[in-house]
Design a protein around this motif. Structure first.
Motif, mmCIF file in Angstrom:
data_model
loop_
_atom_site.group_PDB
_atom_site.id
_atom_site.type_symbol
_atom_site.label_atom_id
_atom_site.label_comp_id
_atom_site.label_asym_id
_atom_site.label_seq_id
_atom_site.Cartn_x
_atom_site.Cartn_y
_atom_site.Cartn_z
ATOM 1 N N PHE A 1 -8.114 5.486 -5.701
ATOM 2 C CA PHE A 1 -7.358 6.663 -4.862
ATOM 3 C C PHE A 1 -8.165 7.784 -5.251
ATOM 4 C CE2 PHE A 1 -4.117 9.819 -4.557
ATOM 5 C CZ PHE A 1 -3.473 9.601 -3.347
ATOM 6 N N HIS B 1 0.459 3.848 -2.967
ATOM 7 C CA HIS B 1 0.071 5.309 -2.587
ATOM 8 C C HIS B 1 1.149 6.191 -3.021
ATOM 9 C CE1 HIS B 1 -1.834 8.175 0.140
ATOM 10 N NE2 HIS B 1 -0.676 8.746 0.189
ATOM 11 N N SER B 2 2.321 5.961 -2.590
ATOM 12 C CA SER B 2 3.434 6.885 -3.251
ATOM 13 C C SER B 2 3.279 6.995 -4.900
ATOM 14 C CB SER B 2 4.826 6.204 -2.872
ATOM 15 O OG SER B 2 5.864 7.047 -3.394
ATOM 16 N N ASP C 1 0.833 -1.047 -0.093
ATOM 17 C CA ASP C 1 -0.197 -0.031 -0.014
ATOM 18 C C ASP C 1 0.888 1.319 -0.080
ATOM 19 O OD1 ASP C 1 -2.358 -1.152 -0.164
ATOM 20 O OD2 ASP C 1 -2.630 -1.291 2.025
ATOM 21 N N THR C 2 2.087 1.132 0.850
ATOM 22 C CA THR C 2 2.879 2.403 0.657
ATOM 23 C C THR C 2 3.310 2.695 -0.465
ATOM 24 O OG1 THR C 2 3.638 1.660 3.038
ATOM 25 C CG2 THR C 2 4.914 3.050 1.727
ATOM 26 N N GLU D 1 0.331 9.249 -5.817
ATOM 27 C CA GLU D 1 0.654 10.689 -5.582
ATOM 28 C C GLU D 1 1.458 11.376 -6.712
ATOM 29 O OE1 GLU D 1 1.636 11.277 -1.470
ATOM 30 O OE2 GLU D 1 -0.603 11.767 -1.051
ATOM 31 N N TYR E 1 -5.935 0.458 -8.048
ATOM 32 C CA TYR E 1 -5.782 1.262 -7.056
ATOM 33 C C TYR E 1 -5.873 2.957 -7.227
ATOM 34 C CZ TYR E 1 -3.326 2.991 -2.939
ATOM 35 O OH TYR E 1 -2.909 3.855 -1.701
ATOM 36 N N HIS F 1 -10.358 10.642 -2.809
ATOM 37 C CA HIS F 1 -9.821 12.029 -2.674
ATOM 38 C C HIS F 1 -10.349 13.062 -3.720
ATOM 39 C CE1 HIS F 1 -6.919 9.239 -0.980
ATOM 40 N NE2 HIS F 1 -6.440 10.311 -0.422
#
Length: 290
Positions: A286, A146-147, A142-143, A150, A282, A290
């Motif tokens: 995401f 997510h990175s 997930d890290t 972004e 994902y 957001h």
């Protein structure tokens, strides 16, 4: 000539390849007869092989027909091995060249000597494909996702490039990013450096790479431009020891059938396409959150 035209294209290519080998290599009748037991001949040398040669040994044993109809450059690209390792392997198992070895392998397949080879059942292959998907999903934490999400959403433009087999996931990811309303562009192999005239440090360049020279030239060129024009670079590879890893800002290393020690070959494009699909799902979630 009518006879040649009656041969199916794939068979014609194989016969042409064999004929070329016979014209350019010394291939004796004795070696031709010995080649009928080539798999046993190869097995006899197994204990003498280096780790790199052993990898090629397993590739040959699992994909003899494919190897017998491919060039060293095709094998190197398809299975991520070096052409020099292929040549050394052929010499180690008693052949003066790859052409000599390939002809022996082809003759073996033509005489149905692969019947004794324990090729995986279809259900076994399907099992390993499913395991491959699980392995890729586990590697994409997930890290990490997510990175990456972004980074992509905060970039002005995304450029995605890949050569030969790597161009397939590169084009897939580009299309998926466009569907997500991300300004993404596929960059054909060889056109990477030209984009440095318009890139900014707010752009991201994603490379699906097997170590092709144009990506190396591109990354070396990024060291010569100002920081304002240098894009953020991400390398997607199967090896933590990739020769370009020190030239990029981030590396995403995916597991493949070799690193997972599978007894069957799962095409690397299947792995990279799996990565694209997992990340796309994902990214869409995401964006919606957001």
């Amino acid at each position: 000539m009518p006879y040649l035209l009656s041969i199916p294209l794939n068979d014609f290519k194989k016969h042409a390849m064999i004929l070329n080998s016979m014209l350019n290599e010394s291939f004796s009748l004795e070696r031709m007869i010995e080649s009928m037991n080539i798999l046993e001949e190869i097995k006899a040398h197994k204990d003498d092989l280096t780790p790199k040669e052993l990898k090629i040994f397993h590739i040959v044993m699992n994909n003899p027909i494919d190897i017998s109809s491919s060039t060293t450059s095709q094998i190197a690209a398809r299975y991520h091995v070096s052409q020099s390792s292929i040549s050394r392997f052929c010499q180690k198992v008693g052949y003066s060249s790859f052409s000599d070895f390939r002809m022996a392998l082809y003759l073996s397949s033509s005489t149905n000597k692969f019947d004794e080879l324990k090729l995986p059942e279809f259900q076994d292959f399907t099992y390993y494909m499913c395991e491959q998907v699980k392995a890729v999903k586990a590697a994409l934490t997930d890290t990490l996702l997510h990175s990456l999400a972004e980074r992509i959403l905060n970039s002005d433009s995304i450029y995605v490039s890949g050569a030969t087999y790597s161009s397939i996931p590169a084009q897939l990811l580009t299309q998926q990013l466009v569907l997500a309303s991300v300004p993404a562009h596929f960059v054909p192999n060889g056109n990477e450096i030209e984009l440095l005239h318009i890139t900014r440090n707010t752009d991201t360049f994603i490379l699906f790479s097997a170590g092709n020279p144009t990506h190396a030239d591109f990354l070396n060129s990024t060291k010569e431009i100002s920081l304002e024009k240098k894009p953020y670079t991400i390398l997607i590879t199967f090896s933590n020891k990739h020769p370009l890893r020190k030239l990029v800002d981030a590396v995403i290393c995916l597991p493949n059938w070799v690193s997972l020690h599978y007894p069957v070959s799962v095409d690397n494009s299947f792995t990279t396409n799996t990565f694209c699909n997992i990340f796309f799902n994902y990214l869409m979630n995401f964006i919606s959150e957001h």
